[in-house]
Design an enzyme around this catalytic site. Structure first.
Site, PDB file in Angstrom:
ATOM      1  N   HIS A 106       0.836  -1.226   0.000  1.00 50.82           N
ATOM      2  CA  HIS A 106       0.000   0.000   0.000  1.00 50.82           C
ATOM      3  C   HIS A 106       0.861   1.264   0.000  1.00 50.82           C
ATOM      4  CE1 HIS A 106      -3.260  -2.750   1.266  1.00 50.82           C
ATOM      5  NE2 HIS A 106      -2.324  -3.256   2.054  1.00 50.82           N
ATOM      6  N   SER A 129      14.555  21.523 -16.502  1.00 53.06           N
ATOM      7  CA  SER A 129      13.366  22.326 -16.770  1.00 53.06           C
ATOM      8  C   SER A 129      13.786  23.623 -17.444  1.00 53.06           C
ATOM      9  CB  SER A 129      12.661  22.622 -15.440  1.00 53.06           C
ATOM     10  OG  SER A 129      11.898  23.803 -15.543  1.00 53.06           O
ATOM     11  N   LYS A 177      15.760  21.682 -11.394  1.00 50.59           N
ATOM     12  CA  LYS A 177      15.089  20.419 -11.715  1.00 50.59           C
ATOM     13  C   LYS A 177      15.988  19.385 -12.380  1.00 50.59           C
ATOM     14  CE  LYS A 177      11.291  19.372 -11.323  1.00 50.59           C
ATOM     15  NZ  LYS A 177      10.023  19.756 -11.932  1.00 50.59           N
ATOM     16  N   GLU A 188       9.413   8.284 -17.201  1.00 50.68           N
ATOM     17  CA  GLU A 188       8.017   8.704 -17.400  1.00 50.68           C
ATOM     18  C   GLU A 188       7.532   8.346 -18.805  1.00 50.68           C
ATOM     19  OE1 GLU A 188       7.718  12.888 -16.385  1.00 50.68           O
ATOM     20  OE2 GLU A 188       8.802  12.537 -14.524  1.00 50.68           O
TER      21      GLU A 188
END
Ligand code: ARG
Length: 460
Positions: free
Chosen positions: A158, A279, A285, A292
């Site tokens: 979980h 970024s 970043k 992804e």
């Protein structure tokens, strides 16, 4: 180049350009040019062998097709919408180059068994490459597991700290998933390695063809035994897409974890700069874009599977033009999965593991609660009772900010006089992991056994 329709005999009127464009598959099935020439060569050699064509005619066609193979490699072939698909484009070019004898190539053949043969050949070529790339990844997983048997990290259920585990154990769990993927693709090969050629349009042919000869020429292990099935079947492509989907689901889960672990909150992993992006506005970043994107590609591959399942649903036997829609999804899946596996493998191999952060996360928590319950159970307290006792200690610990290993022996004695100094040994996460040697558990001994097993599977 001739653009007269090869099936034009029965028609009085011409189709319009925009209708031709809608019906044509040449914009995408030109990817099958190599397979189509291979299939035609096998077919004409068979026609020669069975004397359906004279040796003189067959040799002329063979020479013409071999010349087309060279022209294809040299990028010299030009295709046109007017000739609809790769089969008719190549036949038409052949006819331009060697004359009317080219018209004999299509004896005892239909585009229905021709396209199915091309598609089988294409998928048959892709499967070993997928397996090879997956094995490359498995090799990296084994090497990383060997180096990380004693690297401790939180195990989650979980997404909550559950019990500490070894990082090697985690890596080997993905080895197992990719092993099943490999086995699924191997099985897929069985259904792909069957030759439809010779089924003709749907019913076979009156010509005395020799399908075994063609199968041997093309390297097919098996021949479809039913001509209707041969031209209607796209199971091999569906299996390929389905296997690719399950495989991408594995990559997606792995990527999701990598993305989480690279976050400021987890901080277990840092990807190499090679596989990260920045970024355009936020200078600090470092994003796990590749992970992804692979996670995203999984959605696209599922879409290809759903697309073909839906195309095939309810189609009456045998060939229907709907089936022209079978190819692009498979091409798209191949284009999506091949770089995904490659990039993932290198991204993982070059990532930096922050062992100290992983281990620290198992100390500053209550993931050793099961150890204490097991300890009490070993002293004879029924496990359910032990579970309740530890549950209370956890509740108190959360309130006072005290972890189980920081409770004093005096306090423990108040709970049960059976608790001794050795409880602190059992409460260490390293010990909790090391001792879990039930078959398939995260204990160091089990992991070492599983590394050996993985190596054997890999070599087989
Ligand atoms: N371009 C067609 C396809 O990709 C080839 C088979 C056409 N057969 C036919 N009877 N129209 O499916």
């Amino acid at each position: 180049m001739s653009t007269k329709k090869l099936w034009g005999g029965r028609f009085a009127e011409k189709t319009e350009q925009w209708v031709d464009e809608f019906g044509a598959s040449i914009p995408f099935d030109q990817q099958l040019a190599e397979q189509d020439l291979e299939g035609s060569l096998a077919h004409v050699k068979m026609l020669k062998q069975t004397k359906i064509l004279s040796a003189v005619d067959a040799d002329q066609i063979i020479a013409g097709l071999e010349s087309l193979q060279q022209q294809l490699l040299a990028g010299e072939l030009e295709f046109t919408i007017q000739n609809e698909d790769i089969h008719m484009n190549l036949e038409s070019i052949l006819s331009d180059q060697i004359g009317p004898v080219a018209g004999k190539l299509h004896t005892a053949r239909s585009r229905n068994d021709q396209v199915a043969t091309d598609f089988h050949l294409y998928v048959k070529q892709q499967i070993p490459t997928v397996i090879k790339e997956l094995k490359q990844l498995q090799k990296v997983l084994i090497e990383m597991a060997e180096a990380n048997v004693e690297t401790i990290m939180p195990g989650y259920t979980h997404l909550q700290h559950a019990q500490p585990i070894s990082y090697a154990h985690y890596l080997l769990s993905y080895f197992e998933m990719f092993q099943r993927d490999i086995e699924r693709f191997e099985f897929n090969m069985k259904h792909t390695n069957i030759m439809p050629l010779g089924a003709a349009a749907l019913a076979g042919t009156t010509f005395p063809i020799d399908r075994e000869f063609s199968a041997q020429e093309l390297g097919f292990d098996e021949i479809y035994h039913n001509s209707l099935d041969a031209v209607s079947d796209r199971d091999f492509a569906l299996e390929f897409l389905s296997n690719a989907s399950i495989m991408m689901m594995h990559f997606s889960r792995f990527c999701e974890e990598i993305i989480l672990w690279c976050s400021y909150e987890f901080n277990y992993l840092e990807l190499s700069d090679q596989f990260s992006t920045g970024s355009s506005i936020m200078p600090q970043k470092k994003n796990a874009d590749m992970a992804e994107l692979i996670r995203g590609k999984s959605g696209r591959v599922y879409g290809d599977l759903m697309g073909l399942l839906t195309v095939m649903k309810s189609l009456p036997l045998a060939y229907n033009k709907d089936m022209q829609e079978d190819k692009e999804g498979v091409f798209d899946t191949v284009k999506s999965i091949m770089p995904s596996i490659k990039i993932f493998t290198q991204m993982l191999a070059t990532a930096k593991i922050k062992k100290e952060n992983m281990a620290a996360a198992t100390r500053n928590d209550f993931s050793n609660a099961t150890e204490l319950a097991d300890y009490l159970a070993n002293k004879g307290i029924p496990f359910r009772e032990a579970h309740a006792i530890v549950g209370k200690l956890v509740l108190q610990g959360i309130e006072t900010g005290t972890n189980l290993q920081d409770i004093s022996l005096d306090e423990y004695k108040k709970i049960s006089p059976l608790i001794e100094e050795d409880v602190y040994h059992d409460l260490q996460s390293e010990v909790a992991v090391e001792r879990r040697n039930s078959l398939g558990g995260t204990g160091f001994k089990q992991i070492k056994l599983n590394i050996e097993r993985a190596k054997q599977l890999w070599e087989a």
